[in-house]
Design a protein around this motif. Structure first.
Motif, PDB file in Angstrom:
ATOM      1  N   TRP A  11       0.844  -1.206   0.000  1.00 32.29           N
ATOM      2  CA  TRP A  11       0.000   0.000   0.000  1.00 32.29           C
ATOM      3  C   TRP A  11       0.875   1.251   0.000  1.00 32.29           C
ATOM      4  N   ASN A  12       1.940   1.245   0.802  1.00 35.35           N
ATOM      5  CA  ASN A  12       2.832   2.414   0.858  1.00 35.35           C
ATOM      6  C   ASN A  12       3.417   2.732  -0.510  1.00 35.35           C
ATOM      7  N   VAL A  13       3.910   1.707  -1.196  1.00 38.96           N
ATOM      8  CA  VAL A  13       4.513   1.913  -2.517  1.00 38.96           C
ATOM      9  C   VAL A  13       3.451   2.368  -3.512  1.00 38.96           C
ATOM     10  N   LEU A  14       2.336   1.651  -3.562  1.00 40.45           N
ATOM     11  CA  LEU A  14       1.291   2.001  -4.523  1.00 40.45           C
ATOM     12  C   LEU A  14       0.732   3.397  -4.264  1.00 40.45           C
ATOM     13  N   ASP A  15       0.617   3.770  -3.001  1.00 42.65           N
ATOM     14  CA  ASP A  15       0.123   5.109  -2.675  1.00 42.65           C
ATOM     15  C   ASP A  15       1.026   6.176  -3.305  1.00 42.65           C
ATOM     16  N   CYS A  16       2.332   5.971  -3.224  1.00 37.07           N
ATOM     17  CA  CYS A  16       3.279   6.905  -3.854  1.00 37.07           C
ATOM     18  C   CYS A  16       3.108   6.918  -5.374  1.00 37.07           C
ATOM     19  N   ARG A  73      -6.236   2.049  -8.334  1.00 38.48           N
ATOM     20  CA  ARG A  73      -6.499   2.447  -6.945  1.00 38.48           C
ATOM     21  C   ARG A  73      -7.922   2.089  -6.522  1.00 38.48           C
ATOM     22  N   GLU A  74      -8.900   2.434  -7.326  1.00 36.42           N
ATOM     23  CA  GLU A  74     -10.296   2.184  -6.961  1.00 36.42           C
ATOM     24  C   GLU A  74     -10.559   0.693  -6.770  1.00 36.42           C
ATOM     25  N   ALA A  75     -10.023  -0.139  -7.672  1.00 42.95           N
ATOM     26  CA  ALA A  75     -10.206  -1.587  -7.552  1.00 42.95           C
ATOM     27  C   ALA A  75      -9.559  -2.110  -6.271  1.00 42.95           C
ATOM     28  N   ALA A  76      -8.375  -1.603  -5.942  1.00 43.94           N
ATOM     29  CA  ALA A  76      -7.685  -2.033  -4.720  1.00 43.94           C
ATOM     30  C   ALA A  76      -8.468  -1.620  -3.477  1.00 43.94           C
ATOM     31  N   VAL A  77      -9.015  -0.408  -3.492  1.00 44.46           N
ATOM     32  CA  VAL A  77      -9.796   0.076  -2.347  1.00 44.46           C
ATOM     33  C   VAL A  77     -11.053  -0.778  -2.171  1.00 44.46           C
ATOM     34  N   VAL A  78     -11.739  -1.082  -3.267  1.00 51.59           N
ATOM     35  CA  VAL A  78     -12.949  -1.904  -3.191  1.00 51.59           C
ATOM     36  C   VAL A  78     -12.612  -3.290  -2.662  1.00 51.59           C
TER      37      VAL A  78
END
Length: 128
Positions: A11-16, A73-78
């Protein structure tokens, strides 16, 4: 990409990368060092593992590696939300909200935002 549980590190990497992409290894080393205190080796190892898992893509431009997210991002959040609700609240949004209300974890702004979302879901405007 199908349903993938992301670790906190991922999550940290993807958030960046969702914030700005593509990014070089050194840009990510600097950002993740500031954000979560990672050493250069930790960042590089995490990037390599994430690339192997298909979570990020790497393109070499000259001598620099440029990384982009391979996960929306949206798919990961869902996916993460559904996983969390299933694990912790037996899939019940009502139980989640009820817990937050009992713990007094909702501000008036949160309550109004929830009311607006519910009104929109019902197709109403919340006026009656």
């Amino acid at each position: 990409m199908s349903h993938t549980h992301l670790t906190a590190s991922e999550w940290n990497v993807l958030d960046c990368l969702w914030e700005e992409s593509p990014q070089t290894v050194m840009a990510l080393v600097e950002k993740l060092g500031r954000k979560v205190g990672w050493a250069k080796s930790t960042t590089i190892t995490t990037l390599r593992r994430m690339e192997e898992k298909g979570l990020i893509r790497c393109e070499t431009v000259g001598k620099a590696k440029h990384y982009t997210p391979a996960v929306d991002r949206e798919a990961a959040v869902v996916d993460e939300t559904n996983s969390f609700l299933s694990r912790v609240y037996r899939g019940s949004v009502g139980l989640l909200v009820s817990t937050m209300v009992r713990q007094q974890a909702l501000s008036q702004e949160d309550i109004q935002a929830l009311q607006d979302i519910l009104d929109q879901a019902k197709g109403g405007d919340g006026r009656g």
